[in-house]
Every structure is written in C-alpha cells, then in structure tokens.
Design a protein around this motif. Structure first.
Motif, PDB file in Angstrom:
ATOM      1  N   THR A  96       0.832  -1.213   0.000  1.00  0.00           N
ATOM      2  CA  THR A  96       0.000   0.000   0.000  1.00  0.00           C
ATOM      3  C   THR A  96       0.861   1.256   0.000  1.00  0.00           C
ATOM      4  O   THR A  96       0.378   2.326  -0.347  1.00  0.00           O
ATOM      5  N   GLU A  97       2.107   1.114   0.403  1.00  0.00           N
ATOM      6  CA  GLU A  97       3.072   2.216   0.390  1.00  0.00           C
ATOM      7  C   GLU A  97       4.416   1.585   0.058  1.00  0.00           C
ATOM      8  O   GLU A  97       4.782   0.571   0.639  1.00  0.00           O
ATOM      9  N   LYS A 107      -0.863  -4.371   3.082  1.00  0.00           N
ATOM     10  CA  LYS A 107      -2.132  -4.832   3.631  1.00  0.00           C
ATOM     11  C   LYS A 107      -2.027  -6.344   3.759  1.00  0.00           C
ATOM     12  O   LYS A 107      -1.915  -7.059   2.771  1.00  0.00           O
ATOM     13  N   ILE A 112      -3.379  -3.096   7.886  1.00  0.00           N
ATOM     14  CA  ILE A 112      -2.194  -2.408   7.373  1.00  0.00           C
ATOM     15  C   ILE A 112      -1.041  -2.660   8.336  1.00  0.00           C
ATOM     16  O   ILE A 112      -1.148  -2.410   9.535  1.00  0.00           O
ATOM     17  N   VAL A 126       3.540   0.170  -5.026  1.00  0.00           N
ATOM     18  CA  VAL A 126       2.141   0.083  -4.612  1.00  0.00           C
ATOM     19  C   VAL A 126       1.367  -0.844  -5.561  1.00  0.00           C
ATOM     20  O   VAL A 126       1.503  -0.761  -6.776  1.00  0.00           O
TER      21      VAL A 126
END
Length: 143
Positions: A96-97, A107, A112, A126
C-alpha cells in the motif's frame, strides 16, 4: 453387610475415585470409578462380594486396556494450527506504500502493517503482491 450396604459402599468408592479424576485429570481414575459403579450394580442385583470385586476388576482393567490407548493415540494427534504471527508467515500481502529495505506498508490479512524488504536492495511498488517471510515485532519482512 447386606446388599444395600454393599452397593452404597461401591458408590462411595466411585465418588472417591471421581475426586482425583477431577483434580488430576487422569482418566484412569474415571475408568476405575466406572468399574465401581458396575460393582455397585452387581451388589444391587444381589450378587456376592466375589462377583462384585470381579466385576470391578474386569470392567476397570478392560476400560484401561481398551480406552486408554485409544485416548492416548487421539491426544497425540494435535493438528498444528498456526496462530498469531505464525499464521501470517507465508501469506501474501499487497503493498500500500512503497516497500524497500528501510520500510513501507502492506495490507496483510485485512490490516495495514509496516513492512520491510528482506533484501535491502529490492523495492516493491504500490499494488504489488509480496510474500511475508517473517514478522519482526510489528514489521512484516517481505519478498
């Protein structure tokens, strides 16, 4: 001692054997208690002390000889179901980052997590799917 007294005494023995069963969780005491209940039944039907003792011994020995090995076999076969962080190892996560050797986020199992690439020279963008190799504290190590 008359027949009524004999069956009452056998029930007292059964209860007395039931107490260590509950306290120590040793099933052998329960098997002996069942033997005492059968002996109480024999006494209640009017059989003599020899038959009562034989009923107690035969039922108790039979239960210990038959039930105990079956119970031991079943208790030794615990399926290993990983829980906690062990259940997360080997699962896939979605980045997610951006994740690299210094950190990032993924995730994992609907949550998270902070993540770090196992290979510090590698980076994941990502949306990429990564595999969780290990959990270090609250950080997932991914490849």
């Amino acid at each position: 001692m008359n027949a009524i007294d004999a069956w009452v005494w056998w029930l007292v023995v059964a209860v007395a054997l039931g107490i260590p069963l509950v306290v120590t969780a040793m099933p052998e005491f329960g098997m002996l208690a069942v033997g005492a209940v059968v002996a109480a039944g024999a006494a209640g039907l009017g059989f003599g002390i020899v038959v009562q003792v034989l009923a107690f011994v035969i039922v108790s020995v039979a239960l210990i000889a038959v039930v105990r090995p079956i119970a031991a076999r079943h208790s030794s076969r615990h399926p290993h179901l990983p829980t906690g962080i062990d259940a997360l190892k080997g699962r896939q996560a979605v980045v997610t980052e951006r994740v690299d050797g210094s950190g990032g986020r993924v995730k994992l199992a609907g949550e998270i997590w902070s993540a770090r690439a196992l290979d510090a020279a590698r980076a994941y963008d990502v949306g990429q799917e990564v595999d969780v190799v290990d959990i270090d504290g609250a950080t997932a190590l991914v490849i």
